[in-house]
Design a protein around this motif. Sequence first.
Motif, PDB file in Angstrom:
ATOM      1  N   MET A 157      -4.695   7.953   3.119  1.00  0.00           N
ATOM      2  CA  MET A 157      -4.979   6.514   3.040  1.00  0.00           C
ATOM      3  C   MET A 157      -5.008   5.899   4.430  1.00  0.00           C
ATOM      4  O   MET A 157      -5.832   5.036   4.733  1.00  0.00           O
ATOM      5  N   ASN A 184       0.804  -1.228   0.000  1.00  0.00           N
ATOM      6  CA  ASN A 184       0.000   0.000   0.000  1.00  0.00           C
ATOM      7  C   ASN A 184       0.832   1.270   0.000  1.00  0.00           C
ATOM      8  O   ASN A 184       0.594   2.181   0.764  1.00  0.00           O
ATOM      9  N   ALA A 228      -5.656  -2.310  -0.565  1.00  0.00           N
ATOM     10  CA  ALA A 228      -5.537  -2.146   0.888  1.00  0.00           C
ATOM     11  C   ALA A 228      -5.688  -3.377   1.799  1.00  0.00           C
ATOM     12  O   ALA A 228      -5.093  -3.414   2.852  1.00  0.00           O
ATOM     13  N   ILE A 286      -0.810  -0.031   6.561  1.00  0.00           N
ATOM     14  CA  ILE A 286      -2.185   0.275   6.152  1.00  0.00           C
ATOM     15  C   ILE A 286      -3.109  -0.935   6.296  1.00  0.00           C
ATOM     16  O   ILE A 286      -4.223  -0.812   6.827  1.00  0.00           O
ATOM     17  N   SER A 287      -2.623  -2.104   5.898  1.00  0.00           N
ATOM     18  CA  SER A 287      -3.498  -3.272   6.090  1.00  0.00           C
ATOM     19  C   SER A 287      -3.620  -3.607   7.575  1.00  0.00           C
ATOM     20  O   SER A 287      -4.646  -4.129   8.025  1.00  0.00           O
ATOM     21  N   ALA A 291      -4.836   2.449  -3.770  1.00  0.00           N
ATOM     22  CA  ALA A 291      -5.804   2.229  -2.687  1.00  0.00           C
ATOM     23  C   ALA A 291      -6.576   0.921  -2.868  1.00  0.00           C
ATOM     24  O   ALA A 291      -7.106   0.367  -1.914  1.00  0.00           O
ATOM     25  N   ARG A 336      -0.759   9.527   1.256  1.00  0.00           N
ATOM     26  CA  ARG A 336      -0.557   8.331   2.079  1.00  0.00           C
ATOM     27  C   ARG A 336      -1.144   8.532   3.477  1.00  0.00           C
ATOM     28  O   ARG A 336      -1.722   7.616   4.059  1.00  0.00           O
TER      29      ARG A 336
END
Lengths: 226, 302
Positions: B177, A162, A203, B129-130, A200, B174
């Motif tokens: 995000m 990501n 994710a 992020i995950s 995105a 970012r």
Amino acid sequence: MIKAERKPVSEIMKMLSATGDCNNVVVAGCGTCVTICFAGGEQEVESLVQEVKIADSTCGRDPRTYTETTPQRQCEVEFIEPLEDAVTGADAVISLACGVGVQVLAERYPDTQVIPGLNTTFMGPPVKQGEWYENCAGCGDCVLGWTAGVCPVARCAKSMMNGPCGGSQDGKCEVGKDIDCGWALIVSGLSRKGQLDFIAKAAKAKDWSPSSHGGQRKMTREDLMI
Amino acid sequence: MSHRSNLERVLKSGEFAVTAELGPPKSASAEIVKEKARMLEGYCEAANITDCQTAIVRLSSIAAGVLAQNEGLEPVIQMTCRDRNRIGIQADLLGASALGARNLLCLTGDHQSFGNHPKSKNVFDMDSISLLKMVKGMCEGRFECGEEMKEAPTFFIGAAENPFADPFEFRAPRLAMKAEAGAEFIQTQIIYNIDKFKEWMRQVRELGAHEKTYILAGVAPLKSAGMAKYMKKNVPGMDVPDEYIERMANAADPKAEGIQICVEVLEEVRAVEGVSGAHVMAIEWEEAVPEIMEKAGLLPRP
């Protein structure tokens, strides 16, 4: 293509000595991937034989018989079958193939000691003469269509899915200034194509089960079976 | 107003919030953690307990966090993706929540090649992020696999962002995000280049991300000119202007000068629209925090 590099002769000799009194040794190259990266082709077989002969005489050993052979491929049984007489008559085989070839040989001739002469390193292309880099990790779930044709698994030290981590600087990876930041390449590639929004879409945590983390991988194609 | 942690309470109240950093020892010493916790208690809303920062083995973040909590210092547990897969991370987070930790910072983690076990295998099953997305789901009662749990953990969820890393144009998106993935607060990398930080914040505001997550600006006192030079040269994404290096080199009392510079940076970033607080990182110099806070006029804490 698969890349590999030669093991130090001292390591090869150590394995050979551990095998016992090997007087009859086959040195087998491979004519495909490792020939192209100058690690295990006909020439490399010849030069390894010279090196081991020197190593033998340096330690005062009686000369052994070395048989040189370089089949087109070691990774397929039909290509190594012509080596049968040489291999079965030998005390050991030093294989200058990638790990795939070494194992095919070892499995085909279970009573012969097969010694790897190379370290198999990665899959990747040549950049220029004498330089290669890894660009595919064989993860079993290709995302290149979302990442401007640059693999985040193989080309990011953290296999981030990501976007770049906080260690990306001037297009280089925090791990080493000689490593391009894969995500810097992805971001610039996607920007050029107007596809930054693709990032995105990934994710969710990656599914690693098709990668080697799911145990030994096998592939079957019934349409090809006879 | 309901809140999960003291840090969330202060941020929600609109007061300028301050977090600090507590580096656990490279040993099993509870006493060191307790001593550092007592040093910071009362001078910040909460303190990050680092998770084997720079990939050096240290007393674990969750264990040190509980020790700090017992001394009255609210911890921000750090969780990186370097050493655990999603099974280990989720198990540890259930444990952290059960032990009463309420702030969690989700990080990808420094690469192991920087640390004291460079021959180790890394995990990186996930990235920051995950991880954020997974933690948000856990707090809603779902494991990463989608399975439901009977009692969900409770966390005020945070993340980090480095405005000084490249590609610069991707750093504000970012952050957005991360906010989208579940980050309720963001702590930034240490700021010395104020102009660049302001430009980054302008981009963050343009995306409206400062309204979706609280941003705490990272500041740190320099100890010496040598440290400043080292950081500029060797720490990825660290941008130390020459002006500060010169000031440190010419200072009669470098430590005092370092604190002074830190206070100046803090005051400047505090005035930037969209900044909700500061993250004061006095690395292995926790005792500097009270002085910085005093000089910046940020005491007593709300």
